[in-house]
Design a protein around this motif. Structure first.
Motif, PDB file in Angstrom:
ATOM      1  N   LYS A  42     -32.414  -6.354  18.603  1.00 20.71           N
ATOM      2  CA  LYS A  42     -33.214  -7.518  18.214  1.00 20.71           C
ATOM      3  C   LYS A  42     -33.405  -8.455  19.390  1.00 20.71           C
ATOM      4  O   LYS A  42     -34.478  -9.029  19.562  1.00 20.71           O
ATOM      5  CB  LYS A  42     -32.537  -8.268  17.058  1.00 20.71           C
ATOM      6  CG  LYS A  42     -32.440  -7.501  15.806  1.00 20.71           C
ATOM      7  CD  LYS A  42     -33.769  -7.575  15.101  1.00 20.71           C
ATOM      8  CE  LYS A  42     -33.617  -6.931  13.728  1.00 20.71           C
ATOM      9  NZ  LYS A  42     -34.856  -6.857  13.032  1.00 20.71           N
ATOM     10  N   LEU A  43     -32.402  -8.609  20.225  1.00 15.02           N
ATOM     11  CA  LEU A  43     -32.490  -9.499  21.377  1.00 15.02           C
ATOM     12  C   LEU A  43     -33.512  -8.974  22.381  1.00 15.02           C
ATOM     13  O   LEU A  43     -34.335  -9.745  22.902  1.00 15.02           O
ATOM     14  CB  LEU A  43     -31.115  -9.654  22.047  1.00 15.02           C
ATOM     15  CG  LEU A  43     -31.067 -10.604  23.249  1.00 15.02           C
ATOM     16  CD1 LEU A  43     -31.491 -12.011  22.828  1.00 15.02           C
ATOM     17  CD2 LEU A  43     -29.690 -10.626  23.864  1.00 15.02           C
ATOM     18  N   ALA A  44     -33.539  -7.687  22.633  1.00 11.35           N
ATOM     19  CA  ALA A  44     -34.508  -7.096  23.563  1.00 11.35           C
ATOM     20  C   ALA A  44     -35.923  -7.238  23.015  1.00 11.35           C
ATOM     21  O   ALA A  44     -36.878  -7.533  23.753  1.00 11.35           O
ATOM     22  CB  ALA A  44     -34.169  -5.631  23.821  1.00 11.35           C
ATOM     23  N   GLU A  45     -36.067  -7.041  21.722  1.00  8.60           N
ATOM     24  CA  GLU A  45     -37.377  -7.191  21.090  1.00  8.60           C
ATOM     25  C   GLU A  45     -37.843  -8.638  21.181  1.00  8.60           C
ATOM     26  O   GLU A  45     -39.020  -8.907  21.464  1.00  8.60           O
ATOM     27  CB  GLU A  45     -37.276  -6.739  19.626  1.00  8.60           C
ATOM     28  CG  GLU A  45     -38.606  -6.668  18.930  1.00  8.60           C
ATOM     29  CD  GLU A  45     -38.473  -6.147  17.507  1.00  8.60           C
ATOM     30  OE1 GLU A  45     -39.396  -6.432  16.732  1.00  8.60           O
ATOM     31  OE2 GLU A  45     -37.469  -5.477  17.181  1.00  8.60           O
ATOM     32  N   PHE A  46     -36.948  -9.575  20.978  1.00  8.65           N
ATOM     33  CA  PHE A  46     -37.274 -10.994  21.086  1.00  8.65           C
ATOM     34  C   PHE A  46     -37.717 -11.335  22.507  1.00  8.65           C
ATOM     35  O   PHE A  46     -38.697 -12.045  22.707  1.00  8.65           O
ATOM     36  CB  PHE A  46     -36.058 -11.852  20.667  1.00  8.65           C
ATOM     37  CG  PHE A  46     -36.277 -13.314  20.856  1.00  8.65           C
ATOM     38  CD1 PHE A  46     -37.067 -14.041  19.992  1.00  8.65           C
ATOM     39  CD2 PHE A  46     -35.688 -13.984  21.942  1.00  8.65           C
ATOM     40  CE1 PHE A  46     -37.268 -15.398  20.180  1.00  8.65           C
ATOM     41  CE2 PHE A  46     -35.891 -15.328  22.133  1.00  8.65           C
ATOM     42  CZ  PHE A  46     -36.682 -16.052  21.259  1.00  8.65           C
ATOM     43  N   ARG A  47     -36.996 -10.860  23.520  1.00  8.97           N
ATOM     44  CA  ARG A  47     -37.337 -11.137  24.929  1.00  8.97           C
ATOM     45  C   ARG A  47     -38.705 -10.544  25.286  1.00  8.97           C
ATOM     46  O   ARG A  47     -39.482 -11.163  25.989  1.00  8.97           O
ATOM     47  CB  ARG A  47     -36.267 -10.569  25.862  1.00  8.97           C
ATOM     48  CG  ARG A  47     -34.887 -11.109  25.650  1.00  8.97           C
ATOM     49  CD  ARG A  47     -34.705 -12.412  26.351  1.00  8.97           C
ATOM     50  NE  ARG A  47     -33.296 -12.818  26.200  1.00  8.97           N
ATOM     51  CZ  ARG A  47     -32.920 -14.049  26.068  1.00  8.97           C
ATOM     52  NH1 ARG A  47     -33.789 -15.023  26.090  1.00  8.97           N
ATOM     53  NH2 ARG A  47     -31.654 -14.332  25.924  1.00  8.97           N
ATOM     54  N   ARG A  48     -38.955  -9.345  24.802  1.00 10.49           N
ATOM     55  CA  ARG A  48     -40.253  -8.712  25.086  1.00 10.49           C
ATOM     56  C   ARG A  48     -41.383  -9.528  24.451  1.00 10.49           C
ATOM     57  O   ARG A  48     -42.400  -9.809  25.083  1.00 10.49           O
ATOM     58  CB  ARG A  48     -40.282  -7.278  24.559  1.00 10.49           C
ATOM     59  CG  ARG A  48     -41.555  -6.518  24.933  1.00 10.49           C
ATOM     60  CD  ARG A  48     -41.561  -5.097  24.390  1.00 10.49           C
ATOM     61  NE  ARG A  48     -41.335  -5.017  22.952  1.00 10.49           N
ATOM     62  CZ  ARG A  48     -42.272  -5.225  22.005  1.00 10.49           C
ATOM     63  NH1 ARG A  48     -43.498  -5.525  22.365  1.00 10.49           N
ATOM     64  NH2 ARG A  48     -41.970  -5.114  20.730  1.00 10.49           N
ATOM     65  N   ALA A  49     -41.233  -9.950  23.215  1.00 12.80           N
ATOM     66  CA  ALA A  49     -42.242 -10.746  22.522  1.00 12.80           C
ATOM     67  C   ALA A  49     -42.429 -12.091  23.211  1.00 12.80           C
ATOM     68  O   ALA A  49     -43.554 -12.587  23.353  1.00 12.80           O
ATOM     69  CB  ALA A  49     -41.850 -10.927  21.056  1.00 12.80           C
ATOM     70  N   GLU A  50     -41.315 -12.708  23.666  1.00  7.35           N
ATOM     71  CA  GLU A  50     -41.398 -13.980  24.357  1.00  7.35           C
ATOM     72  C   GLU A  50     -42.156 -13.831  25.680  1.00  7.35           C
ATOM     73  O   GLU A  50     -42.998 -14.672  26.022  1.00  7.35           O
ATOM     74  CB  GLU A  50     -39.979 -14.506  24.607  1.00  7.35           C
ATOM     75  CG  GLU A  50     -39.938 -15.927  25.122  1.00  7.35           C
ATOM     76  CD  GLU A  50     -38.498 -16.413  25.258  1.00  7.35           C
ATOM     77  OE1 GLU A  50     -38.268 -17.584  24.912  1.00  7.35           O
ATOM     78  OE2 GLU A  50     -37.642 -15.630  25.706  1.00  7.35           O
ATOM     79  N   ARG A  51     -41.902 -12.734  26.403  1.00  3.07           N
ATOM     80  CA  ARG A  51     -42.586 -12.481  27.679  1.00  3.07           C
ATOM     81  C   ARG A  51     -44.091 -12.262  27.440  1.00  3.07           C
ATOM     82  O   ARG A  51     -44.929 -12.810  28.152  1.00  3.07           O
ATOM     83  CB  ARG A  51     -41.960 -11.269  28.371  1.00  3.07           C
ATOM     84  CG  ARG A  51     -42.504 -11.013  29.758  1.00  3.07           C
ATOM     85  CD  ARG A  51     -41.843  -9.843  30.475  1.00  3.07           C
ATOM     86  NE  ARG A  51     -41.954  -8.598  29.709  1.00  3.07           N
ATOM     87  CZ  ARG A  51     -40.951  -7.960  29.114  1.00  3.07           C
ATOM     88  NH1 ARG A  51     -39.726  -8.434  29.170  1.00  3.07           N
ATOM     89  NH2 ARG A  51     -41.150  -6.831  28.456  1.00  3.07           N
TER      90      ARG A  51
END
Length: 121
Positions: A3-12
């Motif tokens: 979930k954290l990696a998905e969040f970072r990708r979406a934020e980027r």
């Protein structure tokens, strides 16, 4: 994917999209297009036209005309063969026109009226 990696990708991706949005807002071409669109919508409202009617006015479809009946083609009557016989020599010329070399020579030598007298009916 966590979930954290998905969040970072979406934020980027969001940051990239925001940067693109700011770049487009600063573009003078975009500003002029937006201004044009606003003025066009105001004119359409003023005259009570929708987009389809405006497009039809600016880019009309070609009108199909009814085909015109071709004029009746008249054919020329075929030329008649003219026969000339020189009385002295008995030489015979058959021609459809006055452009025959020997006929021209006779007309130059004896005259056109005399040579026409040699013509057979």
């Amino acid at each position: 994917m966590s979930k954290l990696a998905e969040f970072r990708r979406a934020e980027r991706e969001l940051q990239e999209q925001l940067a693109l949005l700011e770049k487009l807002q600063a573009d003078a071409g975009l500003q002029s297009e937006m201004e044009f669109e606003e003025k066009l919508k105001a004119l359409m409202d003023e005259y009570g036209l929708d987009l389809a009617k405006v497009v039809a006015i600016l880019n009309p479809q070609p009108v199909e005309l009814e085909p015109v009946a071709p004029a009746s083609v008249t054919q020329r009557r075929p030329r008649q063969v003219k026969v000339y016989v020189q009385p002295v020599t008995g030489k015979r010329i058959e021609t459809k026109g006055a452009n025959h070399a020997q006929l021209k020579a006779w007309k130059a030598e004896f005259g056109a009226e005399v040579v026409e007298g040699w013509r057979l009916a």
